[in-house]
Design an enzyme around this catalytic site. Structure first.
Site, PDB file in Angstrom:
ATOM      1  N   SER A 146      -1.253   2.303  10.955  1.00 18.97           N
ATOM      2  CA  SER A 146      -1.354   1.346  12.054  1.00 18.97           C
ATOM      3  C   SER A 146      -2.203   0.161  11.607  1.00 18.97           C
ATOM      4  O   SER A 146      -2.106  -0.285  10.467  1.00 18.97           O
ATOM      5  CB  SER A 146      -1.932   2.034  13.297  1.00 18.97           C
ATOM      6  OG  SER A 146      -1.908   1.170  14.400  1.00 18.97           O
TER       7      SER A 146
ATOM      8  N   LYS B 246      13.696  -2.724  -4.465  1.00 17.91           N
ATOM      9  CA  LYS B 246      12.342  -2.871  -3.938  1.00 17.91           C
ATOM     10  C   LYS B 246      11.458  -1.664  -4.239  1.00 17.91           C
ATOM     11  O   LYS B 246      10.237  -1.753  -4.203  1.00 17.91           O
ATOM     12  CB  LYS B 246      12.396  -3.082  -2.420  1.00 17.91           C
ATOM     13  CG  LYS B 246      12.935  -4.443  -1.984  1.00 17.91           C
ATOM     14  CD  LYS B 246      12.989  -4.537  -0.478  1.00 17.91           C
ATOM     15  CE  LYS B 246      13.405  -5.930  -0.011  1.00 17.91           C
ATOM     16  NZ  LYS B 246      12.357  -6.930  -0.240  1.00 17.91           N
TER      17      LYS B 246
ATOM     18  N   LYS C  24       1.817  -2.014  17.317  1.00 21.92           N
ATOM     19  CA  LYS C  24       0.846  -1.112  16.695  1.00 21.92           C
ATOM     20  C   LYS C  24       0.192  -0.194  17.721  1.00 21.92           C
ATOM     21  O   LYS C  24      -0.112   0.969  17.427  1.00 21.92           O
ATOM     22  CB  LYS C  24      -0.198  -1.923  15.926  1.00 21.92           C
ATOM     23  CG  LYS C  24       0.351  -2.507  14.619  1.00 21.92           C
ATOM     24  CD  LYS C  24       0.887  -1.414  13.716  1.00 21.92           C
ATOM     25  CE  LYS C  24       1.513  -1.909  12.450  1.00 21.92           C
ATOM     26  NZ  LYS C  24       2.095  -0.824  11.626  1.00 21.92           N
TER      27      LYS C  24
ATOM     28  N   ASP D  88      17.239   1.170   6.478  1.00 22.91           N
ATOM     29  CA  ASP D  88      16.685   0.023   7.180  1.00 22.91           C
ATOM     30  C   ASP D  88      16.122   0.537   8.495  1.00 22.91           C
ATOM     31  O   ASP D  88      16.870   0.900   9.408  1.00 22.91           O
ATOM     32  CB  ASP D  88      17.781  -1.016   7.431  1.00 22.91           C
ATOM     33  CG  ASP D  88      17.264  -2.246   8.171  1.00 22.91           C
ATOM     34  OD1 ASP D  88      16.057  -2.292   8.499  1.00 22.91           O
ATOM     35  OD2 ASP D  88      18.064  -3.159   8.427  1.00 22.91           O
TER      36      ASP D  88
ATOM     37  N   TYR E 192       3.056  -7.967  17.449  1.00 23.28           N
ATOM     38  CA  TYR E 192       2.492  -7.047  16.456  1.00 23.28           C
ATOM     39  C   TYR E 192       1.478  -6.098  17.090  1.00 23.28           C
ATOM     40  O   TYR E 192       1.514  -4.887  16.850  1.00 23.28           O
ATOM     41  CB  TYR E 192       1.830  -7.854  15.334  1.00 23.28           C
ATOM     42  CG  TYR E 192       1.410  -7.021  14.135  1.00 23.28           C
ATOM     43  CD1 TYR E 192       2.331  -6.243  13.441  1.00 23.28           C
ATOM     44  CD2 TYR E 192       0.089  -7.031  13.683  1.00 23.28           C
ATOM     45  CE1 TYR E 192       1.957  -5.487  12.338  1.00 23.28           C
ATOM     46  CE2 TYR E 192      -0.295  -6.295  12.576  1.00 23.28           C
ATOM     47  CZ  TYR E 192       0.640  -5.520  11.910  1.00 23.28           C
ATOM     48  OH  TYR E 192       0.258  -4.778  10.815  1.00 23.28           O
TER      49      TYR E 192
ATOM     50  N   ASN F 159       4.646   4.404   6.822  1.00 23.24           N
ATOM     51  CA  ASN F 159       3.879   3.283   6.304  1.00 23.24           C
ATOM     52  C   ASN F 159       4.547   1.927   6.551  1.00 23.24           C
ATOM     53  O   ASN F 159       3.873   0.902   6.646  1.00 23.24           O
ATOM     54  CB  ASN F 159       3.668   3.499   4.800  1.00 23.24           C
ATOM     55  CG  ASN F 159       3.187   2.262   4.092  1.00 23.24           C
ATOM     56  OD1 ASN F 159       1.997   1.951   4.087  1.00 23.24           O
ATOM     57  ND2 ASN F 159       4.094   1.536   3.461  1.00 23.24           N
TER      58      ASN F 159
ATOM     59  N   ILE G 193       0.827  -1.213   0.000  1.00 25.89           N
ATOM     60  CA  ILE G 193       0.000   0.000   0.000  1.00 25.89           C
ATOM     61  C   ILE G 193       0.858   1.258   0.000  1.00 25.89           C
ATOM     62  O   ILE G 193       0.395   2.315  -0.438  1.00 25.89           O
ATOM     63  CB  ILE G 193      -1.006   0.021   1.156  1.00 25.89           C
ATOM     64  CG1 ILE G 193      -0.298  -0.051   2.512  1.00 25.89           C
ATOM     65  CG2 ILE G 193      -2.020  -1.090   1.018  1.00 25.89           C
ATOM     66  CD1 ILE G 193      -1.244   0.214   3.671  1.00 25.89           C
TER      67      ILE G 193
END
Length: 333
Positions: A164, A62, A196, A85, A192, A114, A37
């Protein structure tokens, strides 16, 4: 006339509606890898003729697809790539220094944090920080805070957006043991969810420092359910494991099974997935409404959607102090 946006809104629709908030401005985004995204976000922004887009990614390979797509859309847009990084504080500080020393980047109107890592096996970075926390919190914490002079140069109306997840509803930030050092406490999704929630608390702390005194607002968003390379760590264990994990998490986060959730809320396309980020970045009316967290292009204060443990101002200050402790640096602005 106010636009009505929702789950099915495309990113380019948002950009075209708020074209005056894009044209001639400078945007910085982390994590613009192919098929994600982040890439779709900057490709959408290209339709609004920004002056410059600064891309923060691990390797040029990338990011090259996003650069090519931006240039194909509008060859006049200046694009800068800075190899970074986010899991390495040394790399992040080097990137921040490069941005601050680049005279062509006179200001940064919108920062979109992001990049992230989801549900990976327990890993500590070279700085001794749990990888998901490093990707979601400490990397962005150092990058954003160190380039703050360029954000402040843009003045009132500039934005910081944190991508998030509803995963923040899975659990609060593990303030007492942010790296899950205690044996047996870490699971992929505990890490995770904690990361977040921490990311959202960081945004609340930024708003305290920037919104009222400087007119610079921060928003956190959930982009929606989308199939991207973010799920690579879960997929690596096989489809059965992936569905078991997603079902368990979905029952906690949304109160229904994964099957029922997908029946109610089908997976989004990448274009639909970047639209909430773009509303948070561009809609000038957001500052006139209450709220900090967006889902499906909508600002919400519903505590069922935006957990108090991720928006409480006192917890946000604790998170800020913990982040400073983890990175070994204090920030005042």
């Amino acid at each position: 006339m106010a636009a009505t946006f929702g789950a099915a809104t495309d990113g380019t629709t948002v950009v075209r509606h708020f074209a005056d908030q894009v044209k001639g401005r400078t945007f910085l985004l982390t994590g613009p890898s192919k098929g994600g995204i982040g890439s779709e976000t900057v490709i959408s922004l290209a339709h609004g003729s920004p002056d410059m887009i600064v891309l923060i990614g691990r390797t040029l390979a990338k990011v090259q697809d996003a650069i090519d797509a931006i240039k194909e859309t509008n060859a006049d847009i200046r694009v800068k790539f800075i190899e970074t990084d986010l899991a390495s504080l040394k790399s992040v500080r080097k990137a921040a220094e490069a941005i601050l020393n680049d005279a062509e980047i006179s200001q940064i109107d919108v920062v979109i944090n992001n990049a992230g890592v989801m549900a990976c096996s327990y890993t500590l970075t070279e700085d001794g920080i749990e990888l998901q926390l490093a990707a979601s919190l400490t990397g962005h914490f150092v990058l954003t805070n160190k380039i703050m002079p360029k954000i402040l140069a843009a003045g009132a109306g500039s934005r910081i957006v944190l991508v998030s997840s509803t995963a923040h509803r899975y659990r609060p930030f593990n303030l007492e043991d942010p790296n899950f050092a205690a044996e047996g406490t870490y699971t992929e999704y505990d890490g995770y969810g904690s990361a977040k929630s921490a990311e959202m608390l960081y945004g609340v702390a930024l708003n305290r420092r920037l919104a009222a005194p400087r007119g610079i607002h921060t928003y956190a968003v959930h982009p929606g359910g989308i199939t991207t390379n973010l799920q690579e760590h879960v997929k690596a264990h096989g489809e059965a494991h992936m569905m078991e994990v997603f079902d368990r998490v979905c029952r906690v986060v949304n109160g229904v099974s994964i099957a029922d959730y997908l029946a109610q809320s089908p997976l989004k396309t990448l274009q639909q997935g970047c639209s909430t980020t773009l509303v948070a970045a561009l809609d000038p009316d957001l500052v006139n409404r209450k709220g900090y967290y967006l889902e499906d292009c909508t600002l919400t204060t519903d505590p069922a959607l935006s957990k108090t443990w991720a928006t409480d101002p006192d917890l946000a200050e604790e998170c800020w102090r913990k982040a400073e402790e983890l990175v070994g640096e204090t920030f005042e602005f």
